[in-house]
Design an enzyme around this catalytic site. Structure first.
Site, PDB file in Angstrom:
ATOM      1  N   MET A  31       6.207  16.842 -42.119  1.00 47.92           N
ATOM      2  CA  MET A  31       6.724  18.076 -42.243  1.00 47.92           C
ATOM      3  C   MET A  31       5.240  18.679 -43.017  1.00 47.92           C
ATOM      4  O   MET A  31       5.143  18.350 -44.258  1.00 47.92           O
ATOM      5  CB  MET A  31       7.935  18.583 -43.080  1.00 47.92           C
ATOM      6  N   GLY A  90       4.914  19.898 -48.327  1.00 51.06           N
ATOM      7  CA  GLY A  90       4.658  19.043 -47.585  1.00 51.06           C
ATOM      8  C   GLY A  90       5.141  17.606 -47.607  1.00 51.06           C
ATOM      9  O   GLY A  90       5.083  17.426 -48.808  1.00 51.06           O
ATOM     10  N   SER A  91       5.669  16.899 -46.901  1.00 47.53           N
ATOM     11  CA  SER A  91       6.474  15.774 -47.102  1.00 47.53           C
ATOM     12  C   SER A  91       6.842  15.163 -45.699  1.00 47.53           C
ATOM     13  O   SER A  91       6.501  15.640 -44.852  1.00 47.53           O
ATOM     14  CB  SER A  91       7.631  16.033 -47.795  1.00 47.53           C
ATOM     15  N   ARG A  92       7.540  13.969 -45.876  1.00 49.28           N
ATOM     16  CA  ARG A  92       8.132  13.218 -44.571  1.00 49.28           C
ATOM     17  C   ARG A  92       9.506  12.626 -44.974  1.00 49.28           C
ATOM     18  O   ARG A  92       9.896  12.617 -46.072  1.00 49.28           O
ATOM     19  CB  ARG A  92       7.041  12.225 -44.129  1.00 49.28           C
TER      20      ARG A  92
END
Length: 218
Positions: A97, A185-187
């Site tokens: 993301m 921002g990440s996942r």
């Protein structure tokens, strides 16, 4: 519609920007400076609002489908050894993301929460190979009557400093409903049985609660 995790930040932002513009209007006589303060304030507010947006999603409830838990881009599809919970090989699908994506996390399947665990850690960039094991993260396992046990992991990125996870062990949950939020921002990694049929390819764009990323065997 905005996510509840953003209400406080949105309110504080509005109040601070309003105060800044009042001060600018009363104390500055140069028009272009006043206009610049106003324009920058509007831009900041729009960025905050878009980050915390929470669009309604109509999930088609189906125990044969594993839906994407988040909006973003598919960056990993591979067999891996999952050593925290399963301790065997699983099919991993990872979704990255960016800061402009919707950051709501949704349950990829319905069922019973078997595990919900928080891990403190580092803040490596979300696409780093070791971020899944070393970054701040949460691990959630859902027992579904057809898909079996599905694990998903929220992973903080270099900018994400807070992960929100609503999953509680023993809780019965509905596919596609709100399970948490990751700031900036990440996942998210999803771990599935090896025989699961994958419906996405690398670099595909997916929508949380809508895109079917895989199908379980009936």
């Amino acid at each position: 519609m905005f996510h509840k995790e953003g209400y406080k930040i949105i309110l504080i932002t509005v109040l601070l920007l309003a105060a800044l513009n009042v001060i600018s209007y009363l104390s500055i006589n140069i028009y272009w400076i006043k206009f610049s303060v106003f324009a920058i304030s509007v831009l900041i507010l729009l960025l905050i609002l878009q980050f915390f947006r929470n669009p309604g999603r109509a999930t088609q409830i189906n125990d044969l489908n594993i839906v994407s838990p988040v909006d973003g881009k598919v960056v990993v599809i591979e067999e891996v050894y999952e050593k925290e919970y399963f301790k065997d090989k699983r099919l991993q699908i990872s979704i990255f993301m960016s800061p402009i994506n919707v950051h709501v996390t949704r349950y990829p399947v319905g069922g019973i929460i078997k595990l919900s665990k928080y891990h403190p850690g580092k803040f490596l960039v979300a696409w780093h190979p070791k971020s899944s094991e070393e970054n701040e993260r949460t691990t959630v396992v859902i027992k579904n009557k057809i898909a079996g046990e599905v694990l998903y992991r929220q992973i903080a990125g270099a900018l994400a400093k807070r992960i929100v996870n609503y999953a509680e062990e023993g809780q019965e949950i509905v596919q596609g409903t709100d399970s948490g939020f990751i700031k900036f921002g990440s996942r998210v990694d999803v771990f599935l049985p090896l025989h699961t049929k994958v419906n996405v390819k690398l670099n595909d764009k997916v929508k949380g609660g809508v895109s079917v990323i895989a199908n379980a065997e009936n």
